[in-house]
Write an enzyme that holds these catalytic residues in place. Structure first.
Site, mmCIF file in Angstrom:
data_model
loop_
_atom_site.group_PDB
_atom_site.id
_atom_site.type_symbol
_atom_site.label_atom_id
_atom_site.label_comp_id
_atom_site.label_asym_id
_atom_site.label_seq_id
_atom_site.Cartn_x
_atom_site.Cartn_y
_atom_site.Cartn_z
ATOM 1 C CG HIS A 293 -2.321 0.548 0.793
ATOM 2 N ND1 HIS A 293 -3.472 0.328 1.530
ATOM 3 C CD2 HIS A 293 -2.721 1.301 -0.260
ATOM 4 C CE1 HIS A 293 -4.501 0.913 0.958
ATOM 5 N NE2 HIS A 293 -4.077 1.521 -0.125
ATOM 6 C CG ASP B 153 -5.970 -0.706 4.741
ATOM 7 O OD1 ASP B 153 -5.880 -1.761 5.363
ATOM 8 O OD2 ASP B 153 -5.003 -0.140 4.204
ATOM 9 C CG HIS C 219 -3.910 -2.206 8.904
ATOM 10 N ND1 HIS C 219 -4.056 -3.147 7.894
ATOM 11 C CD2 HIS C 219 -3.614 -2.902 10.031
ATOM 12 C CE1 HIS C 219 -3.849 -4.351 8.395
ATOM 13 N NE2 HIS C 219 -3.593 -4.244 9.690
ATOM 14 C CG ASP D 80 -2.191 1.793 5.618
ATOM 15 O OD1 ASP D 80 -1.829 1.136 6.611
ATOM 16 O OD2 ASP D 80 -2.560 1.272 4.555
ATOM 17 C CG HIS E 72 2.890 -1.502 4.496
ATOM 18 N ND1 HIS E 72 2.304 -2.729 4.379
ATOM 19 C CD2 HIS E 72 3.356 -1.444 5.769
ATOM 20 C CE1 HIS E 72 2.390 -3.387 5.523
ATOM 21 N NE2 HIS E 72 3.032 -2.621 6.376
ATOM 22 C CG ASP F 158 -4.639 -3.305 2.271
ATOM 23 O OD1 ASP F 158 -4.699 -4.531 2.094
ATOM 24 O OD2 ASP F 158 -3.697 -2.742 2.848
ATOM 25 C CG ASP G 77 -5.245 -5.398 5.048
ATOM 26 O OD1 ASP G 77 -6.157 -4.558 5.047
ATOM 27 O OD2 ASP G 77 -4.057 -5.095 5.279
ATOM 28 C CD GLU H 212 -0.105 -4.413 1.585
ATOM 29 O OE1 GLU H 212 0.450 -5.526 1.602
ATOM 30 O OE2 GLU H 212 0.444 -3.355 1.944
#
Length: 575
Positions: free
Chosen positions: A152, A180, A182, A184, A197, A286, A288, A331
């Site tokens: 990312h 996402d 997260h 980030d 990332h 992303d 994830d 990712e």
């Protein structure tokens, strides 16, 4: 076979993407009608793309923003799974770019020591700068840009390049929807790992800056976005420092708690409302963000994420706004799955599903006049149960989603305003009269009857209820259930006070009304004397009792009336 690096000179003259064979497959012809729609199968008109039938593809095989190798193989896996062929043949896009993957090995320095806690800062900076130029080259032509990553950290380049092109071509800022697990948004100083990332949003929003051109100093205002136009969806693993950054800057963020509470339809409605309908959107996804059940082969999986259907819905919903100008998919890491495991295959399949927007259009039911005809606003109650089967292995994921039906209650504005005005007058009058009576009783050293403070309290609750209704009206959250419950409670309390006042005013013996008729209204005093002043004061007290009864009666009737109105509003919505 390892993916090959694209000749960087070719990006200056984009050509249609070909299959990985010696035979050249020509691109699908552009629409002769000049329709401003996404692809040939989409019915959505683009607001900001001058060539919406074109799709610029940038395949980024880069993993330097984090510590797990293998994510650089994701673009090749996605392409080999037939993603680009589907976009061209099934969705009708004219593809521009190349079918080979950029590895950027020529940009990675031999020595790249940490700087401000960042790992591989010069390599990531150089690669993202090249990516920004590549994305900019596609975006300035008015094409939709698809970037296949990669970790990312590449978003510094993808979003930076799109933002620059949008400013030059349209003279406006763009928004970013960041899907996402997260945030980030760590700065180099708040990051615990030093992996870049986890920092791209901080550089893209100006929260993190650097003067050195070789370490993100190239990120200028033209490459940045506003924090007010940033929306997160799917968060569930946010660092302490990131939480502080999000809170202090008022960033709009929807966690998995919000999705479970409101449903994905309502969350998307709120997210898009925050952005507005006149803003180009860059979607950075992303993988994830999905639950590991659907995308296990990723570097930082976190349980409790989106279902694949919810992820698809986000992409479809953003696409249907007509504001989409760029998409990142990052990712995906096929190498993390154990040998002979279906995890890598399912993760690649999930990535292809997310990117394949729009879905082939199907006939839709006629929308209700209470709900928008866009798919992202068609909110229905459902239980989502999905099954992934491979041979004899069956993986079942089930989650109950709360009702997503959007109720729209139509309150009669004139009646509601009249009710609040009359009740406010009645409550304030009763508070004023009984406050005066209490003061008089204290002056005369007489005991204070219990119903004086009782009716003051009930009237005060009525005033508070009216203020609550005004707040809910301002928030567009005035529910009939709240009005009916609050109105009923106040009606019972108000009725008790009215009964007590009636007994005191017209009771069998020693009533206020009989005493007033005997000692006040049957007599008259004139002239400037203490006797006249005393008579006027007594008459005022008698008239105040009558006013209290009148406003008490009016209040009881109006409280009953507001319950009837609330029931009618609720019944109208049910129809």
């Amino acid at each position: 076979m390892a993916p090959s690096r694209l000749d960087d000179t070719a990006i200056n003259a984009p050509v249609p993407i070909y299959k990985k064979t010696n035979a050249v497959v020509p691109p699908s012809p552009a629409s002769s009608t000049g329709s401003r729609t996404f692809g040939n199968t989409s019915m959505i008109e683009s607001k900001f793309l001058s060539n919406p039938e074109d799709l610029g593809v940038v395949a980024v095989g880069f993993s330097g923003g984090q510590c797990k190798p293998g994510v650089d193989a994701a673009p090749s896996a996605l392409i080999e799974a037939g993603l680009l062929t589907q976009l061209r043949d099934e969705l009708g896009y004219n593809l521009y770019g190349h079918d080979t993957v950029h590895l950027y090995t020529d940009l990675v320095p031999a020595d790249d020591p940490p700087h401000r806690n960042m790992k591989n800062p010069r390599a990531v900076s150089a690669v993202t700068r090249r990516i920004a130029d590549q994305v900019y080259t596609q975006a300035k032509e008015g094409r939709l840009v698809l970037t296949l990553g990669g970790d990312h950290s590449i978003a510094i380049g993808t979003i930076g390049g799109t933002a620059k092109a949008i400013r030059e071509r349209l003279g406006r800022e763009m928004a970013v929807i960041w899907v996402d697990a997260h945030a980030d948004i760590n700065t180099p100083e708040t990051s615990g790992s030093g992996n870049i990332h986890g920092m791209p949003v901080s550089f893209l929003t100006g929260l993190a800056t650097e003067e050195d051109e070789s370490i993100f100093g190239w990120v200028k205002k033209e490459n940045q976005i506003s924090l007010k136009k940033l929306v997160y969806i799917g968060l569930r693993d946010v660092d302490k420092g990131e939480k502080r950054i999000l809170r202090e800057n008022g960033v709009k963020a929807f966690s998995m708690f919000d999705i479970d509470r409101h449903g994905i339809g309502r969350v998307m409605e709120m997210a898009l409302a925050h952005i507005g309908s006149d803003t180009p959107i860059h979607l950075s996804f992303d993988v994830d963000a999905l639950d590991p059940m659907w995308a296990p082969s990723t570097g930082t999986p976190v349980r409790g994420g989106l279902t694949l259907r919810e992820g698809d819905y986000i992409c479809e919903c953003v696409h249907e706004t007509g504001s989409l100008v760029a998409v990142d998919l990052v990712e995906v890491n096929p190498s993390l799955a154990p040998p002979n495991d279906i995890g890598a295959h399912e993760t690649v399949r999930a990535g292809c599903s997310l990117v394949r927007f729009p879905p082939v259009p199907l006939p839709r039911a006629k929308p209700s006049n209470l709900v928008s005809n866009q798919r992202c606003r068609q909110n229905n109650s459902y239980d989502s149960t999905s099954t992934v089967t491979s041979g004899s292995r069956s993986l079942v994921y089930s989650r109950r989603v709360l009702s997503e039906r959007v109720h729209k209650y139509h309150w009669p504005a004139v009646q509601l305003n009249l009710w609040m005005l009359i009740m406010l007058i009645a409550a304030c009058t009763i508070i004023g009269v009984f406050s005066t009576f209490i003061s008089t009783q204290q002056t005369l050293l007489l005991p204070i009857p219990w119903y004086f403070p009782y009716y003051i309290t009930v009237s005060s609750l009525c005033v508070f209820f009216i203020l609550l209704l005004l707040f809910l009206i301002f928030q567009r959250r005035l529910l009939p259930s709240i009005v009916m419950i609050g109105g009923f409670i106040l009606f019972v309390l108000w009725l008790v006070g009215l009964v007590v006042i009636s007994v005191q005013l017209w009771g069998p013996s020693g009533s206020v009304s009989s005493n007033c008729n005997l000692y006040v209204f049957s007599q008259e005093s004139r002239g400037q004397s203490l006797e006249t002043l005393a008579w006027l004061q007594q008459r005022s007290i008698c008239q105040s009792w009558q006013a209290v009864f009148a406003f008490g009666l009016v209040g009881a009737v109006f409280l009953l009336w507001i319950m009837v109105i609330a029931y009618q509003v609720f019944a109208d919505d049910a129809v």
